[in-house]
Every structure is written in C-alpha cells, then in structure tokens.
Design a protein around this motif. Structure first.
Motif, short mmCIF file in Angstrom:
data_model
loop_
_atom_site.label_atom_id
_atom_site.label_comp_id
_atom_site.label_asym_id
_atom_site.label_seq_id
_atom_site.Cartn_x
_atom_site.Cartn_y
_atom_site.Cartn_z
N ASP A 133 0.85 -1.20 0.00
CA ASP A 133 0.00 0.00 0.00
C ASP A 133 0.88 1.25 0.00
OD1 ASP A 133 -2.11 -1.78 0.32
OD2 ASP A 133 -2.13 -1.56 2.51
N TYR A 154 -1.35 7.04 -0.50
CA TYR A 154 -2.45 7.50 -1.34
C TYR A 154 -3.32 6.36 -1.87
CZ TYR A 154 1.71 6.88 -4.24
OH TYR A 154 2.87 6.38 -4.78
N GLY A 155 -3.15 5.17 -1.39
CA GLY A 155 -4.08 4.10 -1.80
C GLY A 155 -3.53 2.70 -1.56
N LYS A 156 -4.49 1.76 -1.52
CA LYS A 156 -4.14 0.35 -1.27
C LYS A 156 -3.66 -0.34 -2.54
CE LYS A 156 -6.43 -2.74 1.14
NZ LYS A 156 -7.50 -3.54 1.77
N LEU A 174 -1.26 -0.14 -4.53
CA LEU A 174 -0.95 0.66 -5.72
C LEU A 174 0.41 0.34 -6.33
CD1 LEU A 174 -2.60 4.11 -5.03
CD2 LEU A 174 -3.39 2.20 -6.39
N HIS A 220 -14.79 -1.19 -2.03
CA HIS A 220 -13.58 -0.38 -1.86
C HIS A 220 -13.93 1.03 -1.41
CE1 HIS A 220 -10.95 -3.11 -4.61
NE2 HIS A 220 -10.88 -3.46 -3.34
N ASN A 248 -12.72 2.82 1.98
CA ASN A 248 -12.05 4.10 1.87
C ASN A 248 -12.68 5.16 2.78
OD1 ASN A 248 -11.16 6.58 0.71
ND2 ASN A 248 -10.44 5.35 -1.03
N ASP A 273 -12.41 6.05 -7.82
CA ASP A 273 -11.94 4.66 -7.92
C ASP A 273 -11.27 4.38 -9.26
OD1 ASP A 273 -12.43 1.60 -8.50
OD2 ASP A 273 -12.66 1.88 -6.34
N LYS A 274 -10.31 3.43 -9.24
CA LYS A 274 -9.63 3.11 -10.50
C LYS A 274 -10.53 2.35 -11.47
CE LYS A 274 -6.89 -0.77 -8.58
NZ LYS A 274 -6.54 -0.83 -7.23
#
Ligand code: GLY
Length: 351
Positions: free
Chosen positions: A146, A149-151, A153, A243, A247, A312-313
């Motif tokens: 992680d 700025y995000g899990k 990534l 997610h 978050n 979200d991505k």
C-alpha cells in the motif's frame, strides 16, 4: 488433490487438502532449484505455525530461516518491504531460493512482492492461513504493497512456484476472520456457482469442500485471464462499492470481507433497479450474508461514498465499471453512467 493454474510462465500447482501443510518441505524442494528458504509470517500466525514450517523445510534438506512482521495491513508498507529485502540478503538468498509466505492476505501480498522484486524475482511458495487467502488472494499471482495514497498501488504479477492450502490451518483463525472470508466464498457462488451458493444457504458444504471449490473456480478464471483484462474482473463483484466503503470508513474500521458484503448487495440492488438482475436476488443475497454475520448496509451518508466511488480506479470515461448478476451464478461486467449511479446511490446502499 492438486489444482493447476495455467499461467504464461508455466503451470502453478495448488496443493489443497487437510494435512497438506506437513508436506511443505517436500513440495518446496520439488519446485525450486535452490537450497534455502525464508519463511515470512506475522506475529499471530508465526506463533502457531512457524516452527512446523521450518522443521518441514529443514527435513526436506532446505536451509530455512523465518521472519515475522507485525500482524495487520500496516505491514504492507515500503518500509517493511525494505526490511524483507535486507533480511533475504542477510540470509544469503539467491534468485533460485524461495520465499515462503505463511499467513493471510497481508503476508501473501507483502512477501509475494518481496519475492517478485528480490534479485529481479525469486520463487515464492504461498501458504495461505486465512479463509480469504485460501480461496482468493494466494491464487493468481497478484502481489502488492500500500502507499499513503491508496491500497495495493505498487505491485506486480508474480505467480507462485506452488500454493500449499491446508484447510486445517483455519482452526486457529479467529471467528470474525473466518466470517470475513465467507464473503469472498459467497462472491464465487454469486458470479458463477449457483450450486455452491445453495450449499452455503442449506449448510450442506463443509470447509474443505468450500476451499477446494473456490480454489478450482479461481484457478480457472486466472488460467483464462491471468492479467485481469476480461473474465478475472468478475472477481471484483461487490468490490466497486466495497472499496469505496473501506475508503470512507478508514482501513481497519471495517474488514475487506465486510465491505465486499455491503458492496455485493448494493450491486445486486443496482442491477435490479436497472433491470439487469432478476428481482429478488438482492434480498436472497442479503439474507444469506446476514445469516453468516456479515453487514449488508452502509452506516453513513452518500456524499462521501459518491466521492470515493468517482475516485476509484474502476472509473472510466463512460462511467464506472460494475460486476452485475443476471441471477445467482450468472454475472457480467457493466459500465454504469456516473449520473445514473449517483441518482440511485441512496436507495442502492439501503438507507
Ligand atoms: N482478488 C481478485 C483477483 O485476484 O483478481
């Protein structure tokens, strides 16, 4: 029994069954060229199983050492990764030697990524000890850490040399972690195995059978779509809203499985509203998840959730990608326009 994942770099066997952990050394020896192994575990799992792992490896003629990282998502950090690289170097590991990841999803992801990057990649043997890791994260080669700025990534695809899945190891798993894993099990039933779903509803499938069925499903999906560009995305059923829930609530305040449980019901409700999902599916799904002790509703308002969803991505120019059910056991990927989603969100998350 052995289940095979057919990956671009060759085949990856999953040895699954009660008691298979005692063959860890023999299995590792069969699948690596080197003579050393470093077992990475966490403080909880290491207490139960580190000594047995080291003994099994040493009995098979492998020179084995162990390291335990603190339990919890916080260990999937760049600092801990660096500690592992230094440890592997300190133990004199070469790229023919093995990292053995003995633990749940955190250890599997972290140790797997250390193996993917140490000396440009050394073999990893995954030994999943949580239900979630046995049915999902240990299979398919996804590894990651992680970032603030995000899990997940920063990571890599790194297929294990072997996976050693012993359902008996779940006997030491805290009950809430078992329940968390059941969310992913229900997910498999929803996306492609109505019989498994019914078996859970009726209480007619035991733990070993559940683990085997899910491992077979995941191995099949990964073999057909190793790099996550098509069918593998279906494994994200419930994860779009899930997610976002993780978050908004803050990682650690709700487990991944609990968030996925909320997300699966939201996705089924949205699907029903859009006329994609057969009516009654969300209610049936919510009833099963509730009976397993999993949450099916969000406890907070929609504005934070919308922000998280839009960041979200899975967001693309046409909207946000969802996996939706036609019915229990039949799923497909759908892109939902963000305006449509935001309009329905309050109703969808069940408030
Ligand atoms: N856990 C989702 C995947 O492996 O693709």
């Amino acid at each position: 029994m052995t289940i095979e994942v057919h990956a671009a770099g060759g085949s990856c066997p999953i040895y699954v069954g009660d008691g298979v952990f005692s063959s860890l050394g023999e299995i590792t020896e069969r699948h690596i060229r080197g003579v050393r192994a470093t077992v990475v575990s966490d403080a909880n799992v290491g207490n139960f199983y580190m000594d047995r792992a080291l003994e099994s490896l040493r009995c098979a003629g492998i020179s084995a050492e162990g390291i335990c990282v603190p339990a919890g998502e916080g260990s999937k950090s760049i600092e801990m990764l660096c500690t592992l690289w230094n440890t592997l170097h300190g133990y004199g590991m070469t790229r023919s030697d093995a990292v053995v990841a003995l633990g749940g999803g955190v250890v599997g992801d972290l140790a797997g990524f250390a193996a993917a990057t140490f000396m440009r990649g050394c073999p990893v043997v995954q030994v999943p000890t949580s239900l979630l890791a046995q049915v999902d994260s240990s299979i398919g080669g996804k590894t990651a850490i992680d970032m603030p700025y995000g899990k997940n990534l920063i990571g890599a695809f790194h297929q294990p040399a072997a996976v050693v899945t012993d359902p008996q190891l779940l006997s030491t798993l805290p009950p809430d972690r078992f329940t968390e894993g059941m969310a992913e099990v229900v997910k498999y039933g929803c996306i492609c195995d109505a019989e498994l779903f019914c078996g859970i509803e009726n209480g007619t499938v035991g733990t070993e059978e559940i683990v085997v069925r899910c491992a077979e499903i995941k191995a099949g999906v990964v073999s057909r779509d190793e790099f996550d560009s098509g069918e593998r995305m279906k494994l994200n059923f419930g994860h779009t809203v899930g997610h976002a829930v993780e978050n908004v609530m803050g990682y650690g305040w709700i487990s991944h499985g609990e968030a996925v449980s909320v997300g699966m019901v939201a996705s089924a409700r949205l699907g029903e509203r859009m006329g994609i999902t057969a009516s009654g599916v969300s209610e049936r799904l919510a009833a099963l998840l509730t009976s397993l002790g999993l949450p099916v509703k969000c406890e907070f308002g929609v504005s934070d959730l919308s922000r998280a969803l839009l960041a979200d991505k899975k967001m693309c120019s046409k909207g946000i990608r969802f996996v939706m059910l036609r019915d229990i056991g039949v799923s497909e990927c759908v892109t939902v326009a963000s305006e449509d989603l935001l309009k329905s969100l309050e109703w969808v998350i069940g408030q």
